[in-house]
Design a protein around this motif. Sequence first.
Motif, PDB file in Angstrom:
ATOM      1  N   PHE A   1      62.764  10.226  32.943  1.00 52.20           N
ATOM      2  CA  PHE A   1      64.214  10.264  32.801  1.00 52.20           C
ATOM      3  C   PHE A   1      64.628  11.512  32.024  1.00 52.20           C
ATOM      4  CE2 PHE A   1      63.899   5.969  34.110  1.00 52.20           C
ATOM      5  CZ  PHE A   1      65.176   5.571  34.528  1.00 52.20           C
ATOM      6  N   ALA A   2      65.887  11.922  32.199  1.00 52.16           N
ATOM      7  CA  ALA A   2      66.460  13.005  31.403  1.00 52.16           C
ATOM      8  C   ALA A   2      67.819  12.561  30.892  1.00 52.16           C
ATOM      9  CB  ALA A   2      66.604  14.279  32.237  1.00 52.16           C
ATOM     10  N   ALA A   3      68.069  12.776  29.612  1.00 55.26           N
ATOM     11  CA  ALA A   3      69.373  12.507  29.011  1.00 55.26           C
ATOM     12  C   ALA A   3      69.966  13.844  28.603  1.00 55.26           C
ATOM     13  CB  ALA A   3      69.235  11.583  27.806  1.00 55.26           C
TER      14      ALA A   3
ATOM     15  N   GLN B   1      73.251   1.784  49.668  1.00 56.10           N
ATOM     16  CA  GLN B   1      74.305   1.307  48.789  1.00 56.10           C
ATOM     17  C   GLN B   1      74.188   1.972  47.431  1.00 56.10           C
ATOM     18  OE1 GLN B   1      74.068  -2.817  47.921  1.00 56.10           O
ATOM     19  NE2 GLN B   1      76.071  -2.941  46.941  1.00 56.10           N
ATOM     20  N   GLN B   2      75.321   2.345  46.836  1.00 57.95           N
ATOM     21  CA  GLN B   2      75.320   2.973  45.528  1.00 57.95           C
ATOM     22  C   GLN B   2      76.077   2.102  44.544  1.00 57.95           C
ATOM     23  OE1 GLN B   2      77.147   6.766  46.255  1.00 57.95           O
ATOM     24  NE2 GLN B   2      75.192   7.747  46.606  1.00 57.95           N
ATOM     25  N   ILE B   3      75.516   1.980  43.359  1.00 54.23           N
ATOM     26  CA  ILE B   3      76.194   1.247  42.299  1.00 54.23           C
ATOM     27  C   ILE B   3      76.467   2.236  41.177  1.00 54.23           C
ATOM     28  CG2 ILE B   3      76.028  -0.677  40.670  1.00 54.23           C
ATOM     29  CD1 ILE B   3      73.900  -1.858  42.535  1.00 54.23           C
TER      30      ILE B   3
ATOM     31  N   VAL C   1      76.303   7.144  35.040  1.00 57.30           N
ATOM     32  CA  VAL C   1      74.932   6.923  35.458  1.00 57.30           C
ATOM     33  C   VAL C   1      75.017   6.351  36.852  1.00 57.30           C
ATOM     34  CG1 VAL C   1      72.797   5.686  35.005  1.00 57.30           C
ATOM     35  CG2 VAL C   1      74.212   6.467  33.117  1.00 57.30           C
ATOM     36  N   VAL C   2      74.417   7.012  37.820  1.00 51.10           N
ATOM     37  CA  VAL C   2      74.489   6.581  39.194  1.00 51.10           C
ATOM     38  C   VAL C   2      73.168   5.916  39.555  1.00 51.10           C
ATOM     39  CG1 VAL C   2      74.927   7.306  41.564  1.00 51.10           C
ATOM     40  CG2 VAL C   2      75.951   8.568  39.663  1.00 51.10           C
TER      41      VAL C   2
ATOM     42  N   ASN D   1      68.997   9.267  40.126  1.00 51.09           N
ATOM     43  CA  ASN D   1      69.258   8.007  39.429  1.00 51.09           C
ATOM     44  C   ASN D   1      68.699   8.001  38.011  1.00 51.09           C
ATOM     45  OD1 ASN D   1      70.201   7.118  41.949  1.00 51.09           O
ATOM     46  ND2 ASN D   1      68.171   6.411  42.527  1.00 51.09           N
ATOM     47  N   HIS D   2      67.820   8.951  37.713  1.00 54.39           N
ATOM     48  CA  HIS D   2      67.156   8.979  36.414  1.00 54.39           C
ATOM     49  C   HIS D   2      67.775  10.000  35.468  1.00 54.39           C
ATOM     50  CE1 HIS D   2      63.129   6.991  37.825  1.00 54.39           C
ATOM     51  NE2 HIS D   2      64.200   6.315  38.178  1.00 54.39           N
TER      52      HIS D   2
END
Length: 425
Positions: free
Chosen positions: A165-167, A2-4, A18-19, A188-189
């Motif tokens: 994480f990467a922004a 499932q993906q939100i 953002v997945v 996801n990150h």
Amino acid sequence: MQQIYLLSLVGALAALAVVVHAQTTPLFPVACELNVLIVLDRSDSVKGGFNKSRKFVTDVSEELQIGPEKHRVALIVYSGLSYRREVMPWNFAKSNEEFVRKVNALRAIGGTTNTKKALEVGLELMAQRNVSIPTLVMVVTDGRSADDPKGPGQILQAQPNTWVFAAATGDPEKVDTRELMDITGNINHIVMHRGRDLATDITRRLLRQAQDKCRTTTTTTTTTTTTTTTDPITGCELDLVLVLDFSTTTDPVYNSYKDLSKRLVSQLKIGPHYTQVAAVTFATVGRTRVRFNLKKYQTQEEVLRGIDNLKSRGGTTAIGAGIEKALTQLDESEGARPGIATKVMVVFTDGWSNKGPDPEKRARDAVSSGFEMYTVAYTAHTPGAVTLNNETLSAISGDVHHTFTDVTFQALIDKIKQRNLPCMP
């Protein structure tokens, strides 16, 4: 699986996605104490957007309680191999205010992008961290490195109890997503944004949710019962300082400043765990006062009544003195909530200043102390009102996105009340 999809509803700015996939481990480390390593790219490829990237870092930091016994922060600022790399070790900032001040002092210097070397330095810092608590690594870059960061990225990912994480900065279409995947090892990150405010809001919400367990709890025990009460960090805390120009030049419009202030307050959630409001009025240097501080009133009705009671005696104009006096609201004795509340200062003025400290310099001091700065000018035709000094208004606010008038005021209200929205019905 499932993906939100976490998507902002603010369509005009929306280029952020953002997945988040359903997964067995939390998206962010859930702990009241964290190591937080920030790796910040200031090379040529992000030079135009460095200020926004830096602001993203300081805004997100408001969801942390920075200090030796809470969230221990380290920082690497980098570009090319031949350019100076700034490495700030763990606990270089002992408070949120110190962190914001030091990050705001950073400047873009250009050069190529050598993320691999920056991550290798990051691994050296990781060896010095407190391994008994979780670690959050945030790499802020567009992913267009001159070297391949995959190797050190994978080593970082393999560190125990570590989240990477990467922004991405700038236009998502120009971001090298493959490289960000190499750095994080998890789609996801990755946060990609064209609108910094949207990326900031979503990242802060995720951090806030991850920190839900870090609420201050006190337990009271009697001979027959044990009760637990919680004084929660709601995530909706906002310290709002209204700075109103009550000099002679504003005699025709100062009541309009009061009306706008009341309009703003009436759309916020007021209370000790939500928005607290202070009011400062200024004219000449000797007539600058804190009319009520952040802890004075605890209900919306009290704040509105406090604004109604503000009176003007006129005088020359010292905008810098008004901002300087507003900075007293950083003190906990005044009701400030450092490390918890978002700090916002709104200056209502026509922009003309002829006494006291330099308003632009004092505004920079406020930003360095963690305040979001905004100016509001009244433009409706009013007999006797002076024309606006737009140059000073822009210098105080910093850019057009922080400069408002009575015509655009609702947009500012909508922006400020974002902090309260999670606690509103």
